[in-house]
Design a protein around this motif. Structure first.
Motif, PDB file in Angstrom:
ATOM      1  N   SER A  13      -5.398 -22.034 -35.677  1.00 43.47           N
ATOM      2  CA  SER A  13      -6.269 -20.551 -35.904  1.00 43.47           C
ATOM      3  C   SER A  13      -5.644 -19.342 -35.159  1.00 43.47           C
ATOM      4  O   SER A  13      -6.150 -18.408 -35.390  1.00 43.47           O
ATOM      5  CB  SER A  13      -7.747 -20.790 -35.603  1.00 43.47           C
ATOM      6  N   ASP A  14      -4.676 -19.685 -34.426  1.00 38.55           N
ATOM      7  CA  ASP A  14      -4.202 -18.511 -33.760  1.00 38.55           C
ATOM      8  C   ASP A  14      -2.643 -18.824 -33.470  1.00 38.55           C
ATOM      9  O   ASP A  14      -2.261 -19.474 -32.364  1.00 38.55           O
ATOM     10  CB  ASP A  14      -4.747 -18.299 -32.128  1.00 38.55           C
ATOM     11  N   CYS A  15      -1.658 -18.236 -34.357  1.00 43.42           N
ATOM     12  CA  CYS A  15      -0.420 -18.178 -34.051  1.00 43.42           C
ATOM     13  C   CYS A  15       0.174 -16.811 -34.306  1.00 43.42           C
ATOM     14  O   CYS A  15      -0.571 -15.796 -34.647  1.00 43.42           O
ATOM     15  CB  CYS A  15       0.399 -18.953 -35.122  1.00 43.42           C
ATOM     16  N   HIS A  16       1.335 -16.577 -33.701  1.00 45.58           N
ATOM     17  CA  HIS A  16       1.986 -14.896 -33.738  1.00 45.58           C
ATOM     18  C   HIS A  16       3.248 -14.980 -34.534  1.00 45.58           C
ATOM     19  O   HIS A  16       4.182 -15.728 -34.334  1.00 45.58           O
ATOM     20  CB  HIS A  16       2.098 -14.756 -32.563  1.00 45.58           C
ATOM     21  N   ALA A  17       3.601 -13.884 -35.115  1.00 45.39           N
ATOM     22  CA  ALA A  17       4.876 -13.590 -36.025  1.00 45.39           C
ATOM     23  C   ALA A  17       4.947 -12.228 -35.867  1.00 45.39           C
ATOM     24  O   ALA A  17       3.977 -11.410 -36.092  1.00 45.39           O
ATOM     25  CB  ALA A  17       4.677 -14.320 -37.383  1.00 45.39           C
ATOM     26  N   GLU A  69      15.349 -20.588 -26.502  1.00 43.08           N
ATOM     27  CA  GLU A  69      15.967 -19.705 -27.167  1.00 43.08           C
ATOM     28  C   GLU A  69      15.912 -20.005 -28.775  1.00 43.08           C
ATOM     29  O   GLU A  69      15.422 -19.038 -29.533  1.00 43.08           O
ATOM     30  CB  GLU A  69      17.404 -19.420 -26.880  1.00 43.08           C
ATOM     31  N   GLU A  70      16.266 -21.206 -29.108  1.00 38.84           N
ATOM     32  CA  GLU A  70      16.027 -21.518 -30.591  1.00 38.84           C
ATOM     33  C   GLU A  70      14.764 -21.447 -31.184  1.00 38.84           C
ATOM     34  O   GLU A  70      14.572 -21.049 -32.321  1.00 38.84           O
ATOM     35  CB  GLU A  70      16.791 -22.868 -30.824  1.00 38.84           C
ATOM     36  N   GLY A  71      13.603 -21.987 -30.521  1.00 33.75           N
ATOM     37  CA  GLY A  71      12.224 -22.179 -31.149  1.00 33.75           C
ATOM     38  C   GLY A  71      11.915 -20.917 -31.141  1.00 33.75           C
ATOM     39  O   GLY A  71      11.073 -20.612 -31.903  1.00 33.75           O
ATOM     40  N   LEU A  72      12.213 -19.906 -30.354  1.00 29.44           N
ATOM     41  CA  LEU A  72      11.343 -18.539 -30.256  1.00 29.44           C
ATOM     42  C   LEU A  72      11.859 -17.700 -31.632  1.00 29.44           C
ATOM     43  O   LEU A  72      11.309 -16.743 -31.893  1.00 29.44           O
ATOM     44  CB  LEU A  72      11.899 -17.965 -29.078  1.00 29.44           C
ATOM     45  N   ARG A  73      13.022 -18.078 -32.141  1.00 26.08           N
ATOM     46  CA  ARG A  73      13.472 -17.531 -33.330  1.00 26.08           C
ATOM     47  C   ARG A  73      12.295 -17.677 -34.448  1.00 26.08           C
ATOM     48  O   ARG A  73      12.358 -17.143 -35.427  1.00 26.08           O
ATOM     49  CB  ARG A  73      14.897 -17.981 -33.701  1.00 26.08           C
ATOM     50  N   GLY A  74      11.658 -18.965 -34.299  1.00 22.89           N
ATOM     51  CA  GLY A  74      10.410 -19.093 -35.427  1.00 22.89           C
ATOM     52  C   GLY A  74       9.529 -18.094 -35.252  1.00 22.89           C
ATOM     53  O   GLY A  74       8.557 -17.915 -36.337  1.00 22.89           O
ATOM     54  N   GLY A  75       9.543 -17.165 -34.286  1.00 19.72           N
ATOM     55  CA  GLY A  75       8.648 -16.100 -34.343  1.00 19.72           C
ATOM     56  C   GLY A  75       8.857 -15.156 -35.688  1.00 19.72           C
ATOM     57  O   GLY A  75       7.916 -14.209 -36.130  1.00 19.72           O
ATOM     58  N   ASP A  98       2.810  -9.635 -32.987  1.00 16.48           N
ATOM     59  CA  ASP A  98       3.491  -9.763 -31.909  1.00 16.48           C
ATOM     60  C   ASP A  98       3.879 -11.268 -31.533  1.00 16.48           C
ATOM     61  O   ASP A  98       3.195 -11.953 -30.402  1.00 16.48           O
ATOM     62  CB  ASP A  98       2.684  -9.149 -30.913  1.00 16.48           C
ATOM     63  N   ALA A  99       5.001 -11.699 -32.136  1.00 17.68           N
ATOM     64  CA  ALA A  99       5.580 -13.126 -31.692  1.00 17.68           C
ATOM     65  C   ALA A  99       5.958 -13.182 -30.159  1.00 17.68           C
ATOM     66  O   ALA A  99       6.016 -14.080 -29.664  1.00 17.68           O
ATOM     67  CB  ALA A  99       6.744 -13.498 -32.488  1.00 17.68           C
ATOM     68  N   ASP A 100       6.382 -12.158 -29.746  1.00 15.90           N
ATOM     69  CA  ASP A 100       7.006 -11.967 -28.089  1.00 15.90           C
ATOM     70  C   ASP A 100       5.835 -11.474 -27.170  1.00 15.90           C
ATOM     71  O   ASP A 100       5.765 -10.433 -27.343  1.00 15.90           O
ATOM     72  CB  ASP A 100       8.544 -11.294 -28.236  1.00 15.90           C
ATOM     73  N   ALA A 101       5.334 -12.306 -26.664  1.00 15.95           N
ATOM     74  CA  ALA A 101       4.401 -12.028 -25.636  1.00 15.95           C
ATOM     75  C   ALA A 101       4.713 -11.905 -24.189  1.00 15.95           C
ATOM     76  O   ALA A 101       3.879 -11.634 -23.368  1.00 15.95           O
ATOM     77  CB  ALA A 101       3.195 -13.172 -25.500  1.00 15.95           C
ATOM     78  N   VAL A 102       6.188 -11.968 -24.047  1.00 16.99           N
ATOM     79  CA  VAL A 102       6.787 -11.757 -22.781  1.00 16.99           C
ATOM     80  C   VAL A 102       7.425 -10.610 -22.646  1.00 16.99           C
ATOM     81  O   VAL A 102       7.169  -9.702 -21.749  1.00 16.99           O
ATOM     82  CB  VAL A 102       7.850 -12.984 -22.258  1.00 16.99           C
ATOM     83  N   ASP A 103       8.397 -10.021 -23.284  1.00 19.79           N
ATOM     84  CA  ASP A 103       8.880  -8.807 -23.245  1.00 19.79           C
ATOM     85  C   ASP A 103       8.570  -7.551 -24.367  1.00 19.79           C
ATOM     86  O   ASP A 103       9.238  -6.494 -24.375  1.00 19.79           O
ATOM     87  CB  ASP A 103      10.452  -9.100 -23.496  1.00 19.79           C
ATOM     88  N   SER A 104       7.764  -8.252 -25.117  1.00 21.65           N
ATOM     89  CA  SER A 104       6.983  -7.323 -26.128  1.00 21.65           C
ATOM     90  C   SER A 104       8.170  -6.699 -27.317  1.00 21.65           C
ATOM     91  O   SER A 104       8.276  -5.660 -27.772  1.00 21.65           O
ATOM     92  CB  SER A 104       6.461  -5.923 -25.539  1.00 21.65           C
TER      93      SER A 104
END
Length: 430
Positions: A13-17, A69-75, A98-104
């Protein structure tokens, strides 16, 4: 149990893209491109401020991006995303920005992603929201059975424009609406000016959700502990504004959720609100709650759900007070505070002694109902990737598990059932 061999149909119920921020440009009206360029030029300054405040840990960031690195492209990459969700055993998902919650690095234009608040410029805020919503509709259309996109909705702006965006979001295939957790100097959510918005969301069966992220950071100075202590309080706050002002009474079909704020805070809040409504001694001097015809817990069960990301065992121990169908699990993919990429291991550690019938509701079936997923379309996906109860350490013979929770189940909401303070079961500290 007859259904023990069947795999779980899991819904996060909570994913990000969201794409890298500069890729929003084609989705933004050209008249806002100059402001968008200014927004992009300020990214380094925002990142430096996050590092200074402790919101961004440079050493952790370097490891996180290198290791994933590879998996984060799933954002933003649809095929990679399906691969990652399949690996986690997640059949369907509800997608926030907001898929990236580290560097925005994937922030929605003009800060209207997880930082959506009432302090944005109304025109720029709506423009940024529309850009994200356009991108998200295209993204969800690639796997429409598995994805429910949450449209950004700066609801504190012009009501007619807000209602028009709700309709446009629905027409493009999005399934829910994210409103600001904070309204700054705008009208609070008890104001009747918002009634057309609630009415449209109810009519189109689009759940309204707040999400953690926004907070009055300017008040905290360099004291990050203040921020993390309050960040889950702000998205919960609209709940009691809507409830006590009669919004759920006037719009009985409206569904409202709070995402990525846990659900640990809800049992005591519900106990407190019910007691006030039912005439506890501490509330007798107050005027009657004329906007309500039922106790707050009744509205919670009918109107409210909690996207309880990375649900903890302490929270599961309180599920009979919260309501099993009110708890919707989430993985928070691809954020580092979530369960990805070790979701299957996490599920085993957390749900191993929860009755299978209850785990099925919290891990997916309740979310199917709230967000309108097609269960028949998802069953083949679940059959292919879903973990089975045995993989979560749940025994085939469920009689002992059911018996271990019998007292807590019977106690339920103890202030309504008349039982003593609730029995909370085993291993609840983590």
């Amino acid at each position: 149990m007859p259904d023990m061999p069947e795999p779980y149909l899991i819904v996060s119920s909570d994913c990000h893209a969201g794409p890298p921020t500069e890729q929003y440009r084609p989705y933004l009206e050209s008249r806002f491109h100059r402001e968008f360029d200014d927004f992009l030029s300020e990214r380094d300054a925002r990142r430096e401020a996050m590092t200074r405040l402790g919101v961004r840990n440079e050493a952790f960031a370097a490891r996180w991006f290198a290791d994933n690195e590879e998996g984060l492209r799933g954002g933003w990459d649809s095929a990679q995303r399906d691969k990652e969700l399949d690996g986690d055993g997640v059949a369907a998902e509800v997608i926030f920005p907001d898929a990236d919650a580290v560097d925005s690095g994937t922030a929605a234009p003009f800060g209207v992603g997880l930082g959506l608040s009432g302090d944005q410029d109304p025109e720029l805020g709506m423009a940024g929201a529309r850009a994200h919503n356009r991108w998200l509709a295209e993204f969800c259309a690639r796997e429409p059975q598995r994805r429910c996109g949450v449209a950004l909705l700066p609801v504190t702006g012009d009501v007619a424009e807000v209602v028009a965006e709700i309709r446009r979001a629905k027409e493009t295939g999005l399934g829910a609406l994210m409103i600001p957790a904070m309204w700054d100097d705008k009208a609070p959510y008890h104001d009747r000016r918002y009634d057309p918005v609630w009415a449209e969301a109810e009519a189109l069966r689009m759940p309204v959700v707040t999400h953690s992220g926004a907070a009055p950071r300017h008040e905290y100075g360099d004291h990050l502990g203040i921020y993390v202590s309050e960040v889950t309080w702000w998205p919960a706050r609209p709940l009691w504004f809507l409830l006590w002002s009669g919004v759920f009474e006037r719009f009985p079909g409206l569904r409202f959720g709070v995402a990525e704020s846990g659900c640990w805070w809800l049992p005591n809040l519900l106990w407190f609100m019910d007691r006030l409504y039912l005439g506890a001694h501490g509330g007798k001097k107050l005027s009657p709650f004329a906007e309500l015809t039922q106790p707050p817990s009744a509205y919670l069960d009918r109107n409210v759900f909690i996207c309880a990301t990375n649900t903890k065992r302490r929270e599961l121990a309180q599920r009979y007070e919260i309501g099993i169908d009110n708890i919707l699990w989430g993985s928070d993919f691809p954020h580092p505070e979530g369960t990805w990429p070790r979701t299957r291991e996490w599920l085993r550690d957390t749900f191993h002694d929860i009755p299978v019938s209850e785990a099925r509701r919290m891990l997916g079936l309740a979310a199917l109902d709230v967000f309108g997923f097609d269960a028949d379309a998802l069953r083949p996906v679940a059959a292919r990737i879903g973990p089975r109860p045995q993989e979560l350490g749940q025994p085939e013979d469920q009689s002992a598990v059911e018996a271990s929770w019998a007292r807590a189940r019977e106690t339920g909401r103890h202030w309504l059932t008349g039982h003593d303070f609730p029995y909370v079961g085993r291993e609840t500290a983590t």
